[in-house]
Write a protein that holds these residues in place. Structure first.
Motif, PDB file in Angstrom:
ATOM      1  N   ASP A  16       0.688  -1.285  -0.195  1.00  0.00           N
ATOM      2  CA  ASP A  16      -0.112  -0.227  -0.008  1.00  0.00           C
ATOM      3  C   ASP A  16       0.883   1.295   0.011  1.00  0.00           C
ATOM      4  OD1 ASP A  16      -2.184   1.752   2.160  1.00  0.00           O
ATOM      5  OD2 ASP A  16      -2.565   1.210   0.169  1.00  0.00           O
ATOM      6  N   ALA A  18       3.951   1.640  -1.267  1.00  0.00           N
ATOM      7  CA  ALA A  18       4.348   1.781  -2.640  1.00  0.00           C
ATOM      8  C   ALA A  18       3.278   2.353  -3.424  1.00  0.00           C
ATOM      9  CB  ALA A  18       4.648   0.401  -3.347  1.00  0.00           C
ATOM     10  N   VAL A  19       2.183   1.962  -3.433  1.00  0.00           N
ATOM     11  CA  VAL A  19       0.848   2.307  -4.288  1.00  0.00           C
ATOM     12  C   VAL A  19       0.531   3.857  -4.009  1.00  0.00           C
ATOM     13  CG1 VAL A  19      -1.335   2.238  -4.977  1.00  0.00           C
ATOM     14  CG2 VAL A  19       0.053   0.110  -4.838  1.00  0.00           C
ATOM     15  N   LYS A  20       0.596   4.231  -2.878  1.00  0.00           N
ATOM     16  CA  LYS A  20       0.151   5.561  -2.277  1.00  0.00           C
ATOM     17  C   LYS A  20       1.200   6.417  -2.594  1.00  0.00           C
ATOM     18  CE  LYS A  20      -3.795   4.925  -0.220  1.00  0.00           C
ATOM     19  NZ  LYS A  20      -3.984   3.570  -0.721  1.00  0.00           N
ATOM     20  N   THR A  23       1.161   7.009  -6.453  1.00  0.00           N
ATOM     21  CA  THR A  23      -0.125   8.046  -6.792  1.00  0.00           C
ATOM     22  C   THR A  23       0.093   9.272  -6.508  1.00  0.00           C
ATOM     23  OG1 THR A  23      -1.509   5.802  -6.199  1.00  0.00           O
ATOM     24  CG2 THR A  23      -2.551   8.155  -6.330  1.00  0.00           C
ATOM     25  N   LEU A  27       0.122  12.473  -8.935  1.00  0.00           N
ATOM     26  CA  LEU A  27      -0.873  13.458  -8.763  1.00  0.00           C
ATOM     27  C   LEU A  27      -0.028  14.851  -8.648  1.00  0.00           C
ATOM     28  CD1 LEU A  27      -4.058  12.197  -7.064  1.00  0.00           C
ATOM     29  CD2 LEU A  27      -3.764  12.875  -9.319  1.00  0.00           C
ATOM     30  N   VAL A  30       1.186  16.047 -11.528  1.00  0.00           N
ATOM     31  CA  VAL A  30       0.243  16.340 -12.668  1.00  0.00           C
ATOM     32  C   VAL A  30      -0.151  17.862 -12.298  1.00  0.00           C
ATOM     33  CG1 VAL A  30      -2.301  16.419 -13.327  1.00  0.00           C
ATOM     34  CG2 VAL A  30      -0.634  14.273 -13.554  1.00  0.00           C
ATOM     35  N   PHE A  31      -0.471  18.228 -10.766  1.00  0.00           N
ATOM     36  CA  PHE A  31      -0.688  19.435 -10.346  1.00  0.00           C
ATOM     37  C   PHE A  31       0.370  20.443 -10.586  1.00  0.00           C
ATOM     38  CE2 PHE A  31      -5.066  19.953  -8.192  1.00  0.00           C
ATOM     39  CZ  PHE A  31      -5.309  18.686  -8.565  1.00  0.00           C
ATOM     40  N   VAL A  34       0.269  21.363 -14.270  1.00  0.00           N
ATOM     41  CA  VAL A  34      -1.073  21.905 -14.897  1.00  0.00           C
ATOM     42  C   VAL A  34      -1.138  23.391 -14.377  1.00  0.00           C
ATOM     43  CG1 VAL A  34      -3.327  21.737 -14.901  1.00  0.00           C
ATOM     44  CG2 VAL A  34      -1.856  19.806 -15.694  1.00  0.00           C
ATOM     45  N   PHE A  35      -1.009  23.488 -12.893  1.00  0.00           N
ATOM     46  CA  PHE A  35      -1.535  24.692 -12.128  1.00  0.00           C
ATOM     47  C   PHE A  35      -0.362  25.445 -11.855  1.00  0.00           C
ATOM     48  CE2 PHE A  35      -5.755  24.438 -12.368  1.00  0.00           C
ATOM     49  CZ  PHE A  35      -6.240  23.203 -11.897  1.00  0.00           C
ATOM     50  N   PHE A  36       0.697  24.953 -11.274  1.00  0.00           N
ATOM     51  CA  PHE A  36       1.734  25.836 -10.594  1.00  0.00           C
ATOM     52  C   PHE A  36       2.981  25.812 -11.289  1.00  0.00           C
ATOM     53  CE2 PHE A  36      -0.894  26.110  -7.163  1.00  0.00           C
ATOM     54  CZ  PHE A  36      -1.404  24.919  -6.771  1.00  0.00           C
ATOM     55  N   LYS A  37       3.099  26.042 -12.703  1.00  0.00           N
ATOM     56  CA  LYS A  37       4.258  26.606 -13.377  1.00  0.00           C
ATOM     57  C   LYS A  37       5.614  25.554 -13.025  1.00  0.00           C
ATOM     58  CE  LYS A  37       3.528  29.510 -15.429  1.00  0.00           C
ATOM     59  NZ  LYS A  37       2.953  29.146 -16.909  1.00  0.00           N
ATOM     60  N   ARG A  39       6.480  24.067 -10.528  1.00  0.00           N
ATOM     61  CA  ARG A  39       7.477  24.124  -9.270  1.00  0.00           C
ATOM     62  C   ARG A  39       7.605  22.968  -8.489  1.00  0.00           C
ATOM     63  NH1 ARG A  39       7.225  29.678  -6.347  1.00  0.00           N
ATOM     64  NH2 ARG A  39       7.558  30.948  -8.369  1.00  0.00           N
ATOM     65  N   TRP A  41       7.081  22.357  -5.235  1.00  0.00           N
ATOM     66  CA  TRP A  41       6.427  22.062  -4.096  1.00  0.00           C
ATOM     67  C   TRP A  41       5.170  21.260  -3.998  1.00  0.00           C
ATOM     68  CZ3 TRP A  41       1.618  23.763  -3.173  1.00  0.00           C
ATOM     69  CH2 TRP A  41       1.067  24.839  -3.954  1.00  0.00           C
ATOM     70  N   MET A  53      -1.308   9.230   3.692  1.00  0.00           N
ATOM     71  CA  MET A  53      -2.362   8.092   3.621  1.00  0.00           C
ATOM     72  C   MET A  53      -2.008   7.025   3.731  1.00  0.00           C
ATOM     73  SD  MET A  53      -4.737   9.312   0.394  1.00  0.00           S
ATOM     74  CE  MET A  53      -3.387   9.605  -0.937  1.00  0.00           C
TER      75      MET A  53
ATOM     76  N   GLY B   9       3.381  32.214  -7.794  1.00  0.00           N
ATOM     77  CA  GLY B   9       3.046  30.993  -8.216  1.00  0.00           C
ATOM     78  C   GLY B   9       1.687  30.435  -7.481  1.00  0.00           C
ATOM     79  N   CYS B  11      -2.693  30.763  -7.439  1.00  0.00           N
ATOM     80  CA  CYS B  11      -3.914  31.184  -8.224  1.00  0.00           C
ATOM     81  C   CYS B  11      -5.046  31.737  -7.691  1.00  0.00           C
ATOM     82  CB  CYS B  11      -4.207  30.143  -9.171  1.00  0.00           C
ATOM     83  SG  CYS B  11      -3.261  29.584 -10.485  1.00  0.00           S
ATOM     84  N   LYS B  35      -7.335  23.187 -17.562  1.00  0.00           N
ATOM     85  CA  LYS B  35      -6.555  22.636 -16.598  1.00  0.00           C
ATOM     86  C   LYS B  35      -7.357  22.113 -15.556  1.00  0.00           C
ATOM     87  CE  LYS B  35      -2.918  25.976 -17.297  1.00  0.00           C
ATOM     88  NZ  LYS B  35      -1.979  26.719 -16.543  1.00  0.00           N
ATOM     89  N   ALA B  39      -6.701  18.066 -14.324  1.00  0.00           N
ATOM     90  CA  ALA B  39      -6.561  17.611 -12.955  1.00  0.00           C
ATOM     91  C   ALA B  39      -7.544  17.030 -12.308  1.00  0.00           C
ATOM     92  CB  ALA B  39      -6.256  18.864 -12.036  1.00  0.00           C
ATOM     93  N   LEU B  51      -6.674   3.412  -5.966  1.00  0.00           N
ATOM     94  CA  LEU B  51      -5.414   3.683  -5.692  1.00  0.00           C
ATOM     95  C   LEU B  51      -5.402   4.609  -4.392  1.00  0.00           C
ATOM     96  CD1 LEU B  51      -3.636   4.770  -8.821  1.00  0.00           C
ATOM     97  CD2 LEU B  51      -3.394   2.870  -7.643  1.00  0.00           C
ATOM     98  N   GLY B  55      -5.874  -0.427   2.399  1.00  0.00           N
ATOM     99  CA  GLY B  55      -4.729  -1.199   2.037  1.00  0.00           C
ATOM    100  C   GLY B  55      -4.736  -2.582   1.435  1.00  0.00           C
ATOM    101  N   GLY B  58      -4.895  -1.423  -1.976  1.00  0.00           N
ATOM    102  CA  GLY B  58      -3.708  -1.106  -2.488  1.00  0.00           C
ATOM    103  C   GLY B  58      -2.949  -2.455  -2.862  1.00  0.00           C
ATOM    104  N   SER B  59      -2.863  -3.345  -2.275  1.00  0.00           N
ATOM    105  CA  SER B  59      -2.159  -4.582  -2.609  1.00  0.00           C
ATOM    106  C   SER B  59      -2.588  -5.205  -3.799  1.00  0.00           C
ATOM    107  CB  SER B  59      -1.976  -5.462  -1.457  1.00  0.00           C
ATOM    108  OG  SER B  59      -3.189  -5.971  -1.019  1.00  0.00           O
ATOM    109  N   LEU B  62      -1.667  -3.152  -6.932  1.00  0.00           N
ATOM    110  CA  LEU B  62      -0.241  -3.801  -7.229  1.00  0.00           C
ATOM    111  C   LEU B  62      -0.130  -4.856  -7.628  1.00  0.00           C
ATOM    112  CD1 LEU B  62       2.592  -2.067  -6.344  1.00  0.00           C
ATOM    113  CD2 LEU B  62       2.872  -3.611  -4.572  1.00  0.00           C
TER     114      LEU B  62
END
Lengths: 76, 132
Positions: A16, A18-20, A23, A27, A30-31, A34-37, A39, A41, A53, B9, B11, B35, B39, B51, B55, B58-59, B62
């Protein structure tokens, strides 16, 4: 909780995590793009969210053996 | 307003209109709505494939991903038309190595007191023999 069950729980925890982590990283990327030029952070924040999580899931899973589970009885 | 948005930075909703204008001016019509769609779609895909769940889920995910990788790699190889070098078979199992390491160290700790006392006795005997 038997040894075998504990081992399975730890295995699930690692998978779990590894998966989280993946993910959260995905994400975050992606963010960030798409949104934050692009960066750094948002990527770090997403990874942290994923780790958090995973930790929380692991904690609940390991504790679930000792927590009382109840069901609401149907009223007739 | 557009310059202020990009220097720190963030919005804000107030700057959304100027951002949209700036984006459609510079990035070729990728608006704020696009955008948000991208997202939101990414988050929905992550949520839908389990995802972000438990737990156990999740496994399971995987396992599915591990099972889906070799066919995907094969498809990519066929698409690009070259052979990947054969991955060397590594006979190392981290699980076995970790387990044997734990067992060896705990065994060493458990025999440590008796071993130490044996060596002390031998050392004392040797010293006594020297002084005879």
């Amino acid at each position: 909780m038997s040894e075998k069950e504990l081992g399975q729980k730890w295995d699930r925890c690692l998978a779990d995590c590894a998966v989280k982590l993946g993910t959260g990283l995905g994400l975050g990327i992606v963010f960030s793009v798409v949104f934050f030029k692009r960066r750094t952070w948002p990527i770090v924040f997403g990874t942290g969210l994923g780790l958090g999580m995973a930790y929380s899931n692991c904690q609940n899973d390991l504790r679930s053996h000792y927590v009382l589970h109840s069901k609401v009885a149907k009223e007739e | 307003a557009a310059a202020i948005v990009f220097s720190d930075g963030l919005c804000g909703w107030k700057e959304a209109t100027s951002l949209r204008q700036h984006n459609s001016d510079t990035h070729g019509h990728s608006s704020f709505a696009t955008k948000v769609t991208i997202a939101g779609g990414a988050i929905y895909v992550a949520y839908d494939s389990g995802l972000l769940g438990d737990g156990k889920e999740g496994s399971v995910t995987l396992g599915r991903a591990k099972a889906a990788i070799p066919p995907a790699v094969e498809e990519w190889v066929k698409y690009f038309g070259f052979e990947l070098p054969a991955t060397p078979k590594i006979e190392f199992s981290p699980l076995d190595a970790w387990n044997s390491g734990v067992q060896k160290s705990i065994h060493a700790l458990s025999v440590a007191p008796s071993t130490v006392s044996d060596y002390t006795k031998q050392g004392l005997k040797y010293v006594k023999d020297l002084t005879k």
